[in-house]
Design a protein around this motif. Structure first.
Motif, PDB file in Angstrom:
ATOM      1  N   UNK A 402     -10.419  14.336   4.158  1.00 22.08           N
ATOM      2  CA  UNK A 402     -10.657  15.730   3.791  1.00 22.08           C
ATOM      3  C   UNK A 402      -9.337  16.470   3.616  1.00 22.08           C
ATOM      4  N   UNK A 403      -8.366  16.227   4.503  1.00 24.86           N
ATOM      5  CA  UNK A 403      -7.054  16.853   4.358  1.00 24.86           C
ATOM      6  C   UNK A 403      -6.308  16.331   3.137  1.00 24.86           C
ATOM      7  N   UNK A 415     -12.749  15.003 -10.744  1.00 23.05           N
ATOM      8  CA  UNK A 415     -14.165  15.226 -10.466  1.00 23.05           C
ATOM      9  C   UNK A 415     -14.851  13.975  -9.929  1.00 23.05           C
ATOM     10  N   UNK A 416     -14.494  12.827 -10.451  1.00 26.36           N
ATOM     11  CA  UNK A 416     -15.147  11.590 -10.011  1.00 26.36           C
ATOM     12  C   UNK A 416     -14.841  11.306  -8.535  1.00 26.36           C
ATOM     13  N   UNK A 417     -13.591  11.505  -8.146  1.00 25.26           N
ATOM     14  CA  UNK A 417     -13.206  11.258  -6.758  1.00 25.26           C
ATOM     15  C   UNK A 417     -13.890  12.252  -5.823  1.00 25.26           C
ATOM     16  N   UNK A 418     -13.909  13.522  -6.208  1.00 22.46           N
ATOM     17  CA  UNK A 418     -14.503  14.553  -5.360  1.00 22.46           C
ATOM     18  C   UNK A 418     -16.008  14.329  -5.202  1.00 22.46           C
ATOM     19  N   UNK A 419     -16.691  13.996  -6.290  1.00 18.14           N
ATOM     20  CA  UNK A 419     -18.136  13.775  -6.214  1.00 18.14           C
ATOM     21  C   UNK A 419     -18.477  12.535  -5.386  1.00 18.14           C
ATOM     22  N   UNK A 420     -17.698  11.488  -5.532  1.00 15.20           N
ATOM     23  CA  UNK A 420     -17.930  10.286  -4.724  1.00 15.20           C
ATOM     24  C   UNK A 420     -17.758  10.590  -3.241  1.00 15.20           C
ATOM     25  N   UNK A 421     -16.753  11.388  -2.945  1.00 18.41           N
ATOM     26  CA  UNK A 421     -16.516  11.750  -1.542  1.00 18.41           C
ATOM     27  C   UNK A 421     -17.654  12.615  -0.997  1.00 18.41           C
TER      28      UNK A 421
END
Length: 469
Positions: A402-403, A415-421
């Motif tokens: 998260x940090x 966007x792909x990384x954020x949505x997967x997370x």
């Protein structure tokens, strides 16, 4: 009306007897229930004796005692099994608290004398001034200077003279870093703070030729017993308390370091590599539980060191500092403590927090190159439904990821990384049951729910509508 007929009042029904008040039911307390429970065994034995009264043995008190003992043994076994299960479920004691040994045995400083300080021109001019009305004896030497320092006259003389001689500056710095007398080191700290302060024109108030150097500050911190460079052994707060305690001069050391950084635009005292080493030292001090009462002073010194670097130096220096810290701090609550101590909201503080999280994750997964995509896949490969899932490590990974993703704006457009997370956080918050009593399972569930909510709020604040898979 006939005389033989009964009178009217004689035809009335006889008075009914008053009903007796209903008996109040006996209040049954816990003691009565327990007594009935333990007596149930005896009642069964009595019933057994009545049923077998035609037999040869009949009712036997030995059988009664035997039955009671058997029940006591069963009850004791049940309590022991319950205690063992409770210990297995409550394994929080197995997780060490944050806290790392930063200071070892403190060294006794050698006798430090500054030659020539009693013959400085400042004192001579002060004695020669007849209007001050003081009868001074220069032969008193250092004792006289200490009195001037504590009473504040030394600072007034310096401001009046407009400059600080090297001998006086070196003598005051020695008092600040090594004096065991609180009055002397506090007065010396105030003296240096005033000397290094800037006036309205952003210039030094007095001319000074002898500044505190990196070698002097590093030598002082090593004299205090600083061992973070050579020791990474984690220790709890109890073992730390058994040591000599925090160094007496650590507050003054932090203040003089902070003051030296704040005059970077006027005079650059440290090189970039020296400032990096000092930044590592200050960050490591947050791990010492003995210094928890100095968080404000530590935070001010940390902020001053972060702002000391030029814009062109910061990113490369920040990477060096993060790598140095990640190699010396273990992957447990200590690394979370390090990340949390960077509380600034400016760009540099956020970038340092993100880089620290990245380097911790890189070391944990054994990667040679810090690749965010590989790190994310490694974290998301952890199945919370697996019986052997290490929820404590997963908890650490969640906080660091998260940090890494949200402390800086580097991944705002990923966007792909954020949505997967976000999807993984949603799975962690929903797939871990409320009755899962494994170590850190509930904390992972709650932390994932909290981070997911924060991620959604960040997306809403950003204004850009990202698709949710």
């Amino acid at each position: 009306m006939l005389l033989d007929e009964p009178l009217d009042f004689e035809k009335e029904d006889p008075l009914l007897p008053k009903a007796r008040p209903a008996k109040r039911k006996k209040v049954i307390g816990l003691d009565d229930l327990l007594e009935d429970f333990f007596a149930s065994g005896k009642d069964d034995l009595k019933a057994y004796g009545i049923e077998s009264k035609h037999g040869s043995k009949g009712y036997n008190s030995d059988d009664e005692d035997k039955k009671v003992k058997e029940k006591e043994i069963k009850f004791r076994k049940f309590v022991e099994e319950y205690e063992e299960q409770s210990k297995e479920l409550d394994a929080g004691d197995d997780v060490p608290q944050w806290g790392q040994r930063v200071f070892g045995c403190q060294k006794s400083p050698s006798v430090l004398t500054v030659t020539g300080v009693e013959n400085c021109q400042l004192l001579k001019s002060f004695c020669a001034n007849e209007h001050l009305g003081f009868d001074l004896n220069i032969e008193q030497g250092e004792g006289f200077l200490e009195g001037l320092l504590v009473d504040g006259w030394l600072l007034k003389l310096v401001l009046l003279h407009g400059s600080v001689e090297d001998s006086i500056a070196s003598w005051a710095l020695t008092k600040l870093l090594y004096s065991c007398n609180k009055k002397f080191r506090v007065a010396a700290s105030d003296f240096w703070d005033s000397v290094l302060s800037l006036n309205e024109a952003d210039k030094l108030s007095v001319d000074i030729g002898h500044f505190p150097s990196y070698s002097v500050l590093k030598s002082a911190i090593l004299n205090y017993g600083y061992i973070f460079d050579n020791c990474t052994e984690v220790s709890t707060s109890e073992s730390v308390i058994a040591d000599d305690g925090p160094p007496q001069n650590i507050i003054e050391w932090l203040k003089i370091t902070s003051a030296c950084c704040k005059i970077r635009n006027v005079h650059s005292i440290f090189s970039s590599s020296e400032a990096e080493e000092l930044l590592v030292i200050v960050i490591s001090l947050f791990l010492d539980r003995q210094l928890e009462g100095l968080l404000l002073i530590l935070g001010d010194c940390l902020s001053s060191l972060i702002l000391y670097f030029n814009s062109s130096e910061w990113e490369s220096s920040c990477l060096i500092v993060a790598q140095s810290i990640s190699q010396r701090v273990t992957m447990d609550l200590n690394c979370l403590r390090i990340v949390d101590c960077i509380t600034g909201t400016d760009y540099r503080s956020k970038f340092l927090r993100s880089q620290l999280a990245l380097q911790f994750l890189k070391v944990s997964f054994g990667l040679k190159v810090a690749n965010v995509e590989k790190i994310l896949k490694s974290v998301m490969s952890i199945n919370v439904k697996d019986k052997d899932c290490n929820f404590f490590s997963l908890y650490v990974y969640l906080v660091l990821m998260d940090n890494l993703l949200f402390s800086s704006d580097a991944f705002r457009d990923k966007h792909a990384i954020i949505n997967s997370w976000r999807n993984y956080l949603r799975n962690c918050s929903t797939q871990i049951g409320c009755t899962d009593w494994r170590l850190y399972a509930s904390k992972v569930r709650n932390k994932a729910s909290y981070l997911l909510q924060g991620a959604v709020l960040r997306r809403s604040a950003g204004g850009a509508s990202l698709p949710v898979q």
